[in-house]
Design an enzyme around this catalytic site. Structure first.
Site, PDB file in Angstrom:
ATOM      1  N   ASN A 208       0.849  -1.191   0.000  1.00 28.88           N
ATOM      2  CA  ASN A 208       0.000   0.000   0.000  1.00 28.88           C
ATOM      3  C   ASN A 208       0.887   1.243   0.000  1.00 28.88           C
ATOM      4  O   ASN A 208       2.113   1.141  -0.057  1.00 28.88           O
ATOM      5  CB  ASN A 208      -0.952  -0.021   1.205  1.00 28.88           C
ATOM      6  CG  ASN A 208      -0.180  -0.127   2.498  1.00 28.88           C
ATOM      7  OD1 ASN A 208       0.567   0.762   2.867  1.00 28.88           O
ATOM      8  ND2 ASN A 208      -0.328  -1.261   3.196  1.00 28.88           N
ATOM      9  N   ASP A 304      -4.474 -10.532  12.507  1.00 32.25           N
ATOM     10  CA  ASP A 304      -4.713  -9.135  12.890  1.00 32.25           C
ATOM     11  C   ASP A 304      -3.896  -8.888  14.165  1.00 32.25           C
ATOM     12  O   ASP A 304      -4.275  -9.338  15.256  1.00 32.25           O
ATOM     13  CB  ASP A 304      -6.210  -8.874  13.114  1.00 32.25           C
ATOM     14  CG  ASP A 304      -6.480  -7.380  13.253  1.00 32.25           C
ATOM     15  OD1 ASP A 304      -5.730  -6.704  14.005  1.00 32.25           O
ATOM     16  OD2 ASP A 304      -7.419  -6.872  12.618  1.00 32.25           O
TER      17      ASP A 304
HETATM   18  O1  PMT Z   1       2.825   5.950   6.635  1.00 35.15           O
HETATM   19  P1  PMT Z   1       2.220   7.262   6.151  1.00 35.15           P
HETATM   20  O2  PMT Z   1       2.470   7.498   4.683  1.00 35.15           O
HETATM   21  O3  PMT Z   1       2.616   8.416   7.018  1.00 35.15           O
HETATM   22  O4  PMT Z   1       0.628   7.124   6.273  1.00 35.15           O
HETATM   23  C1  PMT Z   1       0.031   7.077   7.532  1.00 35.15           C
HETATM   24  C2  PMT Z   1      -1.083   6.019   7.607  1.00 35.15           C
HETATM   25  C3  PMT Z   1      -2.218   6.425   6.680  1.00 35.15           C
HETATM   26  C4  PMT Z   1      -0.552   4.647   7.182  1.00 35.15           C
HETATM   27  C5  PMT Z   1      -1.553   5.951   9.094  1.00 35.15           C
HETATM   28  O5  PMT Z   1      -2.008   7.221   9.469  1.00 35.15           O
HETATM   29  C6  PMT Z   1      -2.678   4.904   9.285  1.00 35.15           C
HETATM   30  O6  PMT Z   1      -3.838   5.176   9.113  1.00 35.15           O
HETATM   31  N1  PMT Z   1      -2.291   3.655   9.671  1.00 35.15           N
HETATM   32  C7  PMT Z   1      -3.186   2.512   9.798  1.00 35.15           C
HETATM   33  C8  PMT Z   1      -3.467   1.929   8.443  1.00 35.15           C
HETATM   34  C9  PMT Z   1      -4.352   0.700   8.545  1.00 35.15           C
HETATM   35  O7  PMT Z   1      -3.883  -0.390   8.333  1.00 35.15           O
HETATM   36  O8  PMT Z   1      -5.577   0.916   8.938  1.00 35.15           O
HETATM   37  P2  PMT Z   1      -6.722  -0.226   9.077  1.00 35.15           P
HETATM   38  O9  PMT Z   1      -7.945   0.539   9.362  1.00 35.15           O
HETATM   39  O10 PMT Z   1      -6.666  -1.127   7.915  1.00 35.15           O
HETATM   40  O11 PMT Z   1      -6.272  -1.061  10.361  1.00 35.15           O
HETATM   41  C10 PMT Z   1      -6.726  -0.748  11.670  1.00 35.15           C
HETATM   42  C11 PMT Z   1      -5.634  -1.014  12.693  1.00 35.15           C
HETATM   43  O12 PMT Z   1      -5.353  -2.415  12.753  1.00 35.15           O
HETATM   44  C12 PMT Z   1      -4.313  -0.335  12.397  1.00 35.15           C
HETATM   45  O13 PMT Z   1      -3.782   0.146  13.617  1.00 35.15           O
HETATM   46  C13 PMT Z   1      -3.440  -1.445  11.839  1.00 35.15           C
HETATM   47  O14 PMT Z   1      -2.055  -1.249  12.153  1.00 35.15           O
HETATM   48  C14 PMT Z   1      -3.995  -2.664  12.562  1.00 35.15           C
HETATM   49  N2  PMT Z   1      -3.874  -3.935  11.796  1.00 35.15           N
HETATM   50  C15 PMT Z   1      -4.519  -4.079  10.620  1.00 35.15           C
HETATM   51  C16 PMT Z   1      -4.443  -5.289   9.956  1.00 35.15           C
HETATM   52  C17 PMT Z   1      -3.680  -6.341  10.512  1.00 35.15           C
HETATM   53  N3  PMT Z   1      -3.575  -7.502   9.903  1.00 35.15           N
HETATM   54  N4  PMT Z   1      -3.051  -6.142  11.683  1.00 35.15           N
HETATM   55  C18 PMT Z   1      -3.135  -4.969  12.335  1.00 35.15           C
HETATM   56  O15 PMT Z   1      -2.559  -4.814  13.407  1.00 35.15           O
END
Ligand code: PMT
Length: 402
Positions: A208, A304
């Site tokens: 991504n 996750d």
């Molecule tokens: O890196 P940059 O270019 O500065 O951009 C910043 C960002 C947009 C990446 C950051 O601000 C952000 O939003 N990070 C989280 C991105 C994400 O994966 O969001 P999500 O809504 O898909 O996941 C929710 C949470 O679960 C996140 O904290 C993620 O780290 C966590 N997760 C998700 C999937 C997974 N398999 N394991 C996880 O721990």
């Protein structure tokens, strides 16, 4: 980051004086009110007008400049300063201060101040390694003066070795660290940052747009505030932050392994990484050939990591304060609230990555912060550095309630 901070930038005579211009720019951009004092020798290298224009303040050059002395003299500058930064600092100025000599505007002001003084030395390698210089530096260190060490390289005099002024970014970082509240001292903070890569074959992967900027900003801010910081980072182009233990990973599975192996003893976990939700079921060991008009890749779910942390049995202990991020393109508050509850988090930082200036690969962000108790607040659009400090302000306040 430095608003309401008054910084005196002392510039000494050396070829590296031109780098003080970039340092001044970084300090003023961060909101500091910078007053420049130049030694006589410094003015041989750069005209005071350059610093005056960029700082929007008069430049101080002479101890006996009567008008400047009446309006804002050396005692006044010394009293009002939050921090002195001397860059480049020559062997001469360090020797003078170590010997208590005050014979010009810069030395008298440093001698009169109670503010912290940070020297960034720059000189010939033989001068730098000379025991007289080293004794002077050690004496000043013992007295509480701070130093941002020079780096090795080709020096202006043609010699190779230590003595080259460190980067303006490194001096800026040291200055911000000196001035930061140390409200995370004694805390261990784990931060994940960047994307993960899920390999399809030796040349292709699923990933991504995450640059790691948000997570790295959090790591730097937490370190400045006194925390022990552990950064688990996916592939990014960013340099490892100084003073932060950085562990590099590629895939979500690797990130999962590293997070789980290191979470014990952490007071706070912040998951800013954009972890791939799925990976190819099979990674081909050879490059997949282009045969058909279409191709299918079977995907399987990644663990996750955050949900795993939320479900961890913490026994009677409260466990680490868990902060997730939510990257959304619609239904920001609802989707983030769902993740907060389902992953059993203490706080979630929701960003709408479809908005200009927010989310992936930009220097700014805007976030809606949601807490376990139902409260929430909108950060507004700000730099990722400032958002990092805003997030940490909330974490510090929440930790105090535990
Ligand atoms: O890196 P940059 O270019 O500065 O951009 C910043 C960002 C947009 C990446 C950051 O601000 C952000 O939003 N990070 C989280 C991105 C994400 O994966 O969001 P999500 O809504 O898909 O996941 C929710 C949470 O679960 C996140 O904290 C993620 O780290 C966590 N997760 C998700 C999937 C997974 N398999 N394991 C996880 O721990």
């Amino acid at each position: 980051m430095l608003s309401n901070k008054k910084i005196i930038l002392g510039v000494c005579g050396g070829i590296a004086a031109y780098k003080a211009i970039e340092l001044l720019r970084l300090l003023t951009k961060a909101g500091a009110d910078v007053h420049v004092i130049m030694t006589r020798a410094a003015q041989e290298f750069i005209a005071p007008l350059t610093f005056q224009t960029l700082s929007s303040n008069p430049v101080h050059t002479g101890l006996f400049d009567l008008i400047a002395e009446r309006e804002i003299g050396h005692i006044s500058l010394a009293d009002r300063a939050d921090l002195f930064v001397v860059a480049p600092a020559t062997a001469n100025i360090i020797g003078k201060i170590a010997s208590g000599i005050a014979d010009d505007m810069l030395t008298t002001t440093i001698m009169a101040t109670k503010a912290p003084v940070l020297f960034a030395p720059a000189m010939n390698v033989n001068m730098y390694t000379n025991p007289i210089y080293q004794d002077n530096e050690q004496k000043l260190r013992r007295l509480g003066f701070l130093f941002e060490a020079p780096v090795s390289g080709t020096l202006a005099c043609g010699w190779e070795g230590e003595g080259k002024l460190t980067s303006p970014e490194a001096i800026f970082e040291a200055a911000v660290t000196v001035l930061a509240d140390k409200d995370l001292t004694g805390r261990t903070v784990m931060i994940t940052a960047g994307p993960t890569r899920e390999e399809i074959d030796p040349v292709r992967y699923i990933s991504n747009h995450s640059s790691g900027k948000m997570g790295y900003a959090l790591a730097c801010a937490a370190r400045r505030r006194g925390a022990q910081v552990l950064l688990i980072a996916g592939p990014t182009a960013l340099p490892d932050p100084a003073g932060v233990k950085t562990v590099k990973v590629t895939s979500a599975s690797e990130m999962h392994t590293e997070v789980m192996a290191r979470v014990a003893g952490c007071d706070v976990v912040i998951k800013a990484a954009a972890v791939a939700d799925y990976r190819p079921q099979v990674r081909s060991s050879n490059k997949i050939k282009k045969n058909n008009d279409s191709a299918r890749i079977e995907l399987v779910k990644n663990p996750d990591i955050l949900a795993g942390l939320g479900m961890m049995d913490r026994g009677s202990k409260p466990g680490p304060f868990l902060v997730g991020f939510a990257a959304e393109t619609d239904g920001l508050a609802e989707n983030a609230a769902k993740k907060l509850n389902e992953k059993q988090l203490d706080m979630i930082v929701a960003n709408d990555v479809s908005q200009p200036g927010a989310g992936f690969n930009v220097d700014t962000n805007r976030a809606l912060l949601l807490f376990k108790d139902g409260s929430r607040c909108d950060s507004g659009l700000m730099s990722k550095d400032l958002l990092a400090d805003t997030i940490l302000d909330h974490i510090v306040a929440q930790l105090a309630k535990r």
